[in-house]
Design a protein around this motif. Structure first.
Motif, PDB file in Angstrom:
ATOM      1  N   SER A   1       0.753  -1.491  -0.108  1.00  0.00           N
ATOM      2  CA  SER A   1      -0.031  -0.124   0.142  1.00  0.00           C
ATOM      3  C   SER A   1       0.667   0.645   0.297  1.00  0.00           C
ATOM      4  O   SER A   1       0.632   2.496   0.041  1.00  0.00           O
ATOM      5  CB  SER A   1      -1.272   0.015   1.469  1.00  0.00           C
ATOM      6  OG  SER A   1       0.054  -0.245   2.542  1.00  0.00           O
TER       7      SER A   1
ATOM      8  N   ARG B   1       0.790   2.684  -3.009  1.00  0.00           N
ATOM      9  CA  ARG B   1      -0.686   3.010  -3.497  1.00  0.00           C
ATOM     10  C   ARG B   1      -0.477   4.552  -3.294  1.00  0.00           C
ATOM     11  O   ARG B   1      -0.536   5.115  -2.250  1.00  0.00           O
ATOM     12  CB  ARG B   1      -1.357   1.669  -3.823  1.00  0.00           C
ATOM     13  CG  ARG B   1      -1.442   0.660  -4.466  1.00  0.00           C
ATOM     14  CD  ARG B   1      -2.598  -0.424  -3.619  1.00  0.00           C
ATOM     15  NE  ARG B   1      -2.851  -0.246  -2.684  1.00  0.00           N
ATOM     16  CZ  ARG B   1      -2.730  -1.693  -1.890  1.00  0.00           C
ATOM     17  NH1 ARG B   1      -2.301  -2.762  -2.520  1.00  0.00           N
ATOM     18  NH2 ARG B   1      -3.778  -1.983  -0.946  1.00  0.00           N
TER      19      ARG B   1
ATOM     20  N   THR C   1      -3.636   5.952  -1.551  1.00  0.00           N
ATOM     21  CA  THR C   1      -5.318   5.760  -1.745  1.00  0.00           C
ATOM     22  C   THR C   1      -6.165   6.871  -0.898  1.00  0.00           C
ATOM     23  O   THR C   1      -6.178   6.985   1.335  1.00  0.00           O
ATOM     24  CB  THR C   1      -5.223   4.411  -0.364  1.00  0.00           C
ATOM     25  OG1 THR C   1      -4.379   3.959  -1.053  1.00  0.00           O
ATOM     26  CG2 THR C   1      -6.729   3.705   0.106  1.00  0.00           C
TER      27      THR C   1
ATOM     28  N   ARG D   1      -5.026  -6.444   3.993  1.00  0.00           N
ATOM     29  CA  ARG D   1      -4.751  -6.081   2.561  1.00  0.00           C
ATOM     30  C   ARG D   1      -5.744  -6.509   1.388  1.00  0.00           C
ATOM     31  O   ARG D   1      -5.225  -5.682   0.840  1.00  0.00           O
ATOM     32  CB  ARG D   1      -3.771  -7.480   2.656  1.00  0.00           C
ATOM     33  CG  ARG D   1      -1.942  -7.897   3.323  1.00  0.00           C
ATOM     34  CD  ARG D   1      -1.351  -7.838   2.689  1.00  0.00           C
ATOM     35  NE  ARG D   1      -0.198  -8.080   3.578  1.00  0.00           N
ATOM     36  CZ  ARG D   1       0.519  -8.885   3.980  1.00  0.00           C
ATOM     37  NH1 ARG D   1       0.704 -10.184   3.294  1.00  0.00           N
ATOM     38  NH2 ARG D   1       2.160  -8.763   4.574  1.00  0.00           N
TER      39      ARG D   1
ATOM     40  N   SER E   1      -7.955  -3.225   1.886  1.00  0.00           N
ATOM     41  CA  SER E   1      -6.675  -2.302   1.748  1.00  0.00           C
ATOM     42  C   SER E   1      -6.741  -1.655  -0.512  1.00  0.00           C
ATOM     43  O   SER E   1      -6.410  -0.675  -0.499  1.00  0.00           O
ATOM     44  CB  SER E   1      -5.444  -2.171   1.772  1.00  0.00           C
ATOM     45  OG  SER E   1      -4.850  -0.839   1.460  1.00  0.00           O
ATOM     46  N   VAL E   2      -6.352  -3.273  -1.223  1.00  0.00           N
ATOM     47  CA  VAL E   2      -6.070  -2.848  -2.626  1.00  0.00           C
ATOM     48  C   VAL E   2      -8.091  -2.248  -3.094  1.00  0.00           C
ATOM     49  O   VAL E   2      -7.614  -1.157  -3.599  1.00  0.00           O
ATOM     50  CB  VAL E   2      -5.963  -4.272  -2.819  1.00  0.00           C
ATOM     51  CG1 VAL E   2      -5.845  -4.154  -4.891  1.00  0.00           C
ATOM     52  CG2 VAL E   2      -5.213  -5.046  -2.732  1.00  0.00           C
TER      53      VAL E   2
ATOM     54  N   PHE F   1      -8.420   1.424  -2.778  1.00  0.00           N
ATOM     55  CA  PHE F   1      -7.292   2.017  -3.345  1.00  0.00           C
ATOM     56  C   PHE F   1      -7.741   2.478  -4.896  1.00  0.00           C
ATOM     57  O   PHE F   1      -8.001   3.232  -5.535  1.00  0.00           O
ATOM     58  CB  PHE F   1      -6.132   1.143  -3.990  1.00  0.00           C
ATOM     59  CG  PHE F   1      -5.867   2.283  -5.208  1.00  0.00           C
ATOM     60  CD1 PHE F   1      -4.836   2.385  -5.174  1.00  0.00           C
ATOM     61  CD2 PHE F   1      -5.385   0.563  -6.211  1.00  0.00           C
ATOM     62  CE1 PHE F   1      -4.288   3.552  -6.201  1.00  0.00           C
ATOM     63  CE2 PHE F   1      -4.714   1.246  -7.708  1.00  0.00           C
ATOM     64  CZ  PHE F   1      -4.052   2.064  -7.778  1.00  0.00           C
TER      65      PHE F   1
ATOM     66  N   GLN G   1      -2.231  -0.408   8.404  1.00  0.00           N
ATOM     67  CA  GLN G   1      -1.815  -0.949   7.224  1.00  0.00           C
ATOM     68  C   GLN G   1      -0.449  -0.645   6.288  1.00  0.00           C
ATOM     69  O   GLN G   1       0.054  -1.362   6.051  1.00  0.00           O
ATOM     70  CB  GLN G   1      -3.090  -1.348   5.807  1.00  0.00           C
ATOM     71  CG  GLN G   1      -2.927  -2.032   5.593  1.00  0.00           C
ATOM     72  CD  GLN G   1      -2.782  -3.480   5.598  1.00  0.00           C
ATOM     73  OE1 GLN G   1      -2.940  -4.071   7.027  1.00  0.00           O
ATOM     74  NE2 GLN G   1      -1.904  -4.602   4.801  1.00  0.00           N
ATOM     75  N   PHE G   2      -0.945   1.291   6.313  1.00  0.00           N
ATOM     76  CA  PHE G   2       0.322   1.714   5.517  1.00  0.00           C
ATOM     77  C   PHE G   2       1.856   1.644   6.149  1.00  0.00           C
ATOM     78  O   PHE G   2       2.249   1.429   5.695  1.00  0.00           O
ATOM     79  CB  PHE G   2       0.400   2.864   5.548  1.00  0.00           C
ATOM     80  CG  PHE G   2       0.778   3.990   4.410  1.00  0.00           C
ATOM     81  CD1 PHE G   2       0.176   3.930   3.223  1.00  0.00           C
ATOM     82  CD2 PHE G   2       2.017   4.558   4.511  1.00  0.00           C
ATOM     83  CE1 PHE G   2       1.128   4.522   2.070  1.00  0.00           C
ATOM     84  CE2 PHE G   2       2.365   4.997   3.695  1.00  0.00           C
ATOM     85  CZ  PHE G   2       2.106   5.335   2.745  1.00  0.00           C
TER      86      PHE G   2
ATOM     87  N   ASP H   1       2.934  -2.679   5.843  1.00  0.00           N
ATOM     88  CA  ASP H   1       3.578  -1.983   4.534  1.00  0.00           C
ATOM     89  C   ASP H   1       5.000  -1.176   4.337  1.00  0.00           C
ATOM     90  O   ASP H   1       5.547  -1.990   3.524  1.00  0.00           O
ATOM     91  CB  ASP H   1       2.053  -1.368   3.453  1.00  0.00           C
ATOM     92  CG  ASP H   1       1.475  -3.098   3.314  1.00  0.00           C
ATOM     93  OD1 ASP H   1       1.660  -3.683   3.944  1.00  0.00           O
ATOM     94  OD2 ASP H   1       0.207  -3.010   2.275  1.00  0.00           O
TER      95      ASP H   1
ATOM     96  N   ALA I   1      -4.781   3.663   3.643  1.00  0.00           N
ATOM     97  CA  ALA I   1      -5.112   2.317   3.204  1.00  0.00           C
ATOM     98  C   ALA I   1      -5.822   1.627   4.252  1.00  0.00           C
ATOM     99  O   ALA I   1      -5.738   1.768   5.365  1.00  0.00           O
ATOM    100  CB  ALA I   1      -3.516   1.673   2.965  1.00  0.00           C
TER     101      ALA I   1
END
Ligand code: GTP
Ligand code: MN
Ligand code: MN
Length: 368
Positions: free
Chosen positions: A16, A19, A21, A55, A58-59, A62, A313-314, A317, A368
């Motif tokens: 993440s 990415r 987000t 995860r 989180s995807v 985004f 989560q960010f 990652d 994220a």
């Protein structure tokens, strides 16, 4: 076919931190479901499955479009079988039976209530559940329980603490905290971190990072009494300590998980000021608010800011990326290059991203 032109699923990074987000989530229906699944696995201490759902959530947060058919997730990272099954159910039925089962599960419901109390985690919930306790009413009625000081205040201010903190309250508390800190350390920087720095409009607490440029004089700041309840954790950082490999490790800053008393002028309404006048005098004119205060040495400020801004989560990652893609170790104190065997200094978050070879991600793009 309405395709988003610049979007290629196979180019979406599994990390993440690669990415951007924002809070603009087109797939809340799915991500809420995944977060419930993740939480349930967390309650069962199944970290692998919990992370798998976090995860995936989180995807989807985004993605610049809502998922409406299975083809929309083709080629995306982190879409395992468990995740796909739930997406498929939600697409077809509008909801997921597996998620519904979790929401109706007795153990989940009890853990959800127990962990909503400040100071109660999975371990304590487990203990209470094994004792046969199922609700918070049962917990408070069970006089033989040995509650920690934190749990006692958690229950005492429960209603205030479960009601979320607004942006206005965060601003008001910010002023109070700054004023208090500046009476002791006039040059100190007090920065709002956590969800509010990422642009969230509500939060479960307010996070502040405090640092003092120049010589260290901040050691007893937290002991100077500005708080309603404060559990002070002393700094355990030792010089040149290498970042931990554990992506969920706690840091070693002096910090304080506090409850602050925020005075709020009562808004009087005409109808209430007649026969109930005596009762009105008793109305509480303050709200208990959870505040995290973290004190960082000035040299570690950028790392502390990055770590405490989150999202969780960010941060996970970023550490995983540093470790697996760059052979570096990152935590809230430092970045260590394992090949060169050196610590990489940074005066700003931008420099940390640059050390890691990552494009800079703004705080509001770290949701994220
Ligand atoms: P809400 O408070 O729920 O609105 O969201 P938030 O993103 O602000 O979450 P939270 O206040 O729990 O945490 C903010 C950031 O600080 C996250 O990135 C966490 O990972 C980090 N954090 C929180 N507590 C700790 C801790 O005890 N140790 C470490 N190392 N990091 C923490
Ligand atoms: Mn927070
Ligand atoms: Mn916090």
């Amino acid at each position: 076919e309405p395709e988003v032109p610049s979007f290629t699923a196979s180019r979406v990074s599994q990390y993440s931190c690669q990415r951007k987000t924002t809070l603009n989530n087109f797939n809340k229906k799915f991500t809420d479901a995944f977060e419930i699944m993740a939480e349930n696995y967390e309650f069962k201490e199944n970290e692998i499955f919990s992370l798998e759902f976090l995860r995936a959530a989180s995807v989807l947060k985004f993605l610049p479009f809502p998922v409406v058919r299975m083809k929309d997730i083709q080629g995306l990272p982190c879409m395992g079988d468990q995740v796909r099954d739930i997406i498929e159910e939600i697409i077809e039925e509008g909801e997921s039976s597996r998620v519904k089962d979790v929401l109706n599960d007795e153990r989940y419901k009890s853990f959800k209530q127990f962990t909503s109390v400040f100071g109660v985690g999975v371990k304590t919930s487990e203990k209470w559940y094994r004792m046969g306790l199922r609700t918070l009413e049962e917990v408070t009625a069970e006089k033989t329980l040995k509650l920690s000081k934190m749990q006692k205040v958690g229950l005492l201010y429960y209603e205030d603490l479960v009601s979320c903190v607004s942006e206005a309250e965060a601003d008001a508390v910010g002023l109070v905290v700054k004023k208090a800190v500046h009476t002791f350390l006039p040059d100190a920087l007090v920065t709002l971190t956590g969800g509010f720095r990422r642009g969230k409009k509500i939060g479960h607490d307010i996070d502040f990072l405090i640092t003092n440029p120049g010589p260290r004089e901040d050691d007893d700041l937290l002991h100077k009494g500005l708080l309603l309840y404060c559990d002070i954790i002393e700094s355990t950082f030792v010089k040149e300590q290498r970042p931990s490999r554990n992506i969920d490790a706690m840091d070693n800053f002096q910090k304080c998980f506090a409850i602050l008393k925020l005075y709020q002028p009562r808004v009087d309404s005409e109808s209430q000021s007649t026969s109930e006048e005596f009762d009105m005098a008793e109305v509480k004119d303050w709200k208990a608010i959870r505040v995290d205060l973290v004190i960082s040495p000035f040299e570690q400020y950028a790392y502390a800011l990055l770590g405490w801004t989150g999202s969780k989560q960010f941060g996970r990652d970023l550490r995983r990326y540093a470790n697996h893609e760059k052979k570096m170790m990152l935590d809230n104190h430092a970045l260590y290059d394992r090949r060169k065997r050196i610590f990489l200094k940074a005066g700003s978050e931008e420099e940390i991203f640059a050390h890691l070879g990552l494009d800079y991600v703004e705080p509001w793009e770290r949701n994220a």
